[in-house]
Design a protein around this motif. Structure first.
Motif, PDB file in Angstrom:
ATOM      1  N   SER A 148       0.924  -1.327   0.017  1.00 24.10           N
ATOM      2  CA  SER A 148      -0.083   0.079   0.001  1.00 24.10           C
ATOM      3  C   SER A 148       0.819   1.503   0.028  1.00 24.10           C
ATOM      4  CB  SER A 148      -0.870  -0.123   1.289  1.00 24.10           C
ATOM      5  OG  SER A 148      -0.231  -0.225   2.371  1.00 24.10           O
ATOM      6  N   ASP A 197      -0.582  -5.200   1.220  1.00 27.45           N
ATOM      7  CA  ASP A 197      -1.877  -4.655   0.592  1.00 27.45           C
ATOM      8  C   ASP A 197      -2.906  -5.939   0.323  1.00 27.45           C
ATOM      9  OD1 ASP A 197      -4.257  -2.919  -0.258  1.00 27.45           O
ATOM     10  OD2 ASP A 197      -3.576  -3.646  -2.105  1.00 27.45           O
ATOM     11  N   LYS A 209      -6.958  -9.864   0.802  1.00 19.90           N
ATOM     12  CA  LYS A 209      -6.428  -8.484   0.889  1.00 19.90           C
ATOM     13  C   LYS A 209      -6.284  -8.137   2.479  1.00 19.90           C
ATOM     14  CE  LYS A 209      -7.538  -5.054  -1.216  1.00 19.90           C
ATOM     15  NZ  LYS A 209      -6.501  -4.095  -1.757  1.00 19.90           N
ATOM     16  N   ASP A 224      -7.449  -5.931   4.517  1.00 20.42           N
ATOM     17  CA  ASP A 224      -8.571  -5.502   5.123  1.00 20.42           C
ATOM     18  C   ASP A 224      -9.550  -6.851   5.354  1.00 20.42           C
ATOM     19  OD1 ASP A 224      -9.620  -6.008   2.505  1.00 20.42           O
ATOM     20  OD2 ASP A 224     -10.230  -4.063   2.487  1.00 20.42           O
ATOM     21  N   LYS A 261     -10.808  -8.764   2.789  1.00 23.76           N
ATOM     22  CA  LYS A 261     -11.525  -9.306   1.489  1.00 23.76           C
ATOM     23  C   LYS A 261     -10.867 -10.405   1.003  1.00 23.76           C
ATOM     24  CE  LYS A 261     -13.539  -4.768   0.130  1.00 23.76           C
ATOM     25  NZ  LYS A 261     -12.516  -3.793   0.857  1.00 23.76           N
ATOM     26  N   ASN A 311     -16.464 -10.672   1.422  1.00 22.19           N
ATOM     27  CA  ASN A 311     -16.429  -9.192   1.994  1.00 22.19           C
ATOM     28  C   ASN A 311     -17.226  -9.094   3.359  1.00 22.19           C
ATOM     29  OD1 ASN A 311     -16.055  -6.674   2.356  1.00 22.19           O
ATOM     30  ND2 ASN A 311     -17.429  -5.805   0.405  1.00 22.19           N
ATOM     31  N   SER A 352     -13.632  -5.300 -11.242  1.00 25.23           N
ATOM     32  CA  SER A 352     -13.301  -4.406 -10.023  1.00 25.23           C
ATOM     33  C   SER A 352     -12.055  -3.857 -10.056  1.00 25.23           C
ATOM     34  CB  SER A 352     -13.096  -5.373  -8.603  1.00 25.23           C
ATOM     35  OG  SER A 352     -12.585  -4.715  -7.664  1.00 25.23           O
ATOM     36  N   ASP A 353     -11.957  -2.672  -9.186  1.00 24.06           N
ATOM     37  CA  ASP A 353     -10.387  -2.092  -9.366  1.00 24.06           C
ATOM     38  C   ASP A 353      -9.629  -2.853  -8.424  1.00 24.06           C
ATOM     39  OD1 ASP A 353     -10.885   0.025  -6.340  1.00 24.06           O
ATOM     40  OD2 ASP A 353     -12.438  -1.413  -6.820  1.00 24.06           O
ATOM     41  N   SER A 400      -8.031  -2.601  -5.817  1.00 24.42           N
ATOM     42  CA  SER A 400      -8.211  -2.476  -4.324  1.00 24.42           C
ATOM     43  C   SER A 400      -9.421  -3.302  -3.850  1.00 24.42           C
ATOM     44  CB  SER A 400      -8.321  -1.046  -4.067  1.00 24.42           C
ATOM     45  OG  SER A 400      -9.364  -0.314  -4.567  1.00 24.42           O
ATOM     46  N   LYS A 450     -12.550  -2.620  -4.106  1.00 22.20           N
ATOM     47  CA  LYS A 450     -13.801  -1.720  -3.458  1.00 22.20           C
ATOM     48  C   LYS A 450     -15.010  -1.497  -4.393  1.00 22.20           C
ATOM     49  CE  LYS A 450     -10.414   0.945  -0.658  1.00 22.20           C
ATOM     50  NZ  LYS A 450      -9.846   2.222  -0.269  1.00 22.20           N
ATOM     51  N   GLU A 451     -14.821  -1.641  -5.599  1.00 21.30           N
ATOM     52  CA  GLU A 451     -15.946  -1.325  -6.493  1.00 21.30           C
ATOM     53  C   GLU A 451     -16.068  -2.542  -7.447  1.00 21.30           C
ATOM     54  OE1 GLU A 451     -15.611   2.473  -8.490  1.00 21.30           O
ATOM     55  OE2 GLU A 451     -15.272   3.638  -6.569  1.00 21.30           O
ATOM     56  N   TRP A 452     -17.258  -3.192  -7.198  1.00 23.84           N
ATOM     57  CA  TRP A 452     -17.499  -4.635  -8.029  1.00 23.84           C
ATOM     58  C   TRP A 452     -18.325  -4.057  -8.805  1.00 23.84           C
ATOM     59  CZ3 TRP A 452     -14.179  -8.693  -7.103  1.00 23.84           C
ATOM     60  CH2 TRP A 452     -13.707  -8.705  -5.720  1.00 23.84           C
TER      61      TRP A 452
END
Length: 214
Positions: free
Chosen positions: A86, A94, A121, A123, A125, A151, A163-164, A166, A168-170
């Motif tokens: 990251s 990351d 990930k 976080d 995920k 998630n 997705s991006d 990272s 975050k956006e699917w």
């Protein structure tokens, strides 16, 4: 008149002969040096940088490179582990990707991973699929095959997604189902560790149509 006919027949026969010879010519093949392997290494561990920043670290038992072909690539036939960061510190992970096979197209900055592809990930995920593309130029990941995404307390089963990088956006191509867990059930099913996507479900939602972003 006979002379003209003889000449015409002679010309026709020559034309047929020439056509037959041309038809038997093999198609032009790529120069032999384009097929030549230009890189071979075993048990490699390499840190890659972009814009002076440490971007990712890959480890592999075998790497084979072909830099003379029209679309240069590196092939990882015995599997790969890729760790992204990251920031510029190698101590801050990351994500970690593992796969049984991978290939990297250098000019397009495109990775393709296949066979038991898993992405974890930092976080929490998680992504499980059999084929994954990672476009470093567009910073997108995507797949066209069955995948499952963990998630938090939600597990999504889908056929294809984008997705991006990272995660975050699917955008799902087709959702097959969604499963929900409580944190206690996750811990109980794995002895205190987060559960995988195949653990018993607390609640299962019916399959839904793809939405612009999930």
């Amino acid at each position: 008149m006979k002379k003209y006919i003889a000449v015409a027949l002679s010309f026709t026969g020559s034309a047929i002969l020439l056509f037959s010879c041309d038809a038997k010519k093999p198609q032009t093949e790529a120069p032999a040096n384009e097929k030549m392997m230009t890189e071979y290494s075993e048990n490699m561990s390499i840190v890659m940088s972009e814009n002076g920043r440490k971007s990712y670290h890959f480890e592999t038992p075998l790497i084979e490179g072909y830099s003379l072909v029209r679309d240069p690539y590196r092939e990882f036939r015995k599997g790969i582990k890729i760790t992204t960061y990251s920031n510029d510190s190698l101590a801050t992970q990351d994500a970690v990707l593992t796969a049984n096979y991978a290939i990297y197209y250098e000019n397009r900055r495109l990775w393709e991973a296949k066979g038991d592809v898993v992405v974890i990930k930092a976080d929490g995920k998680q992504l499980y699929t059999s084929q994954l593309f990672w476009n470093q130029a567009t910073k997108k990941i995507y797949s066209n095959v069955d995948s499952k995404i963990v998630n938090g307390d939600e597990v999504t089963y889908c056929e294809g997604f984008e997705s991006d990088e990272s995660m975050k956006e699917w955008r799902y191509r087709k959702i097959k189902g969604v499963t929900f867990f409580t944190m206690e059930e996750k811990a109980d099913s794995t002895g205190g560790k987060p559960a995988a996507a195949d653990s018993p479900a607390k609640q299962e939602a019916p399959a839904a149509e793809p939405s612009p972003a999930e």
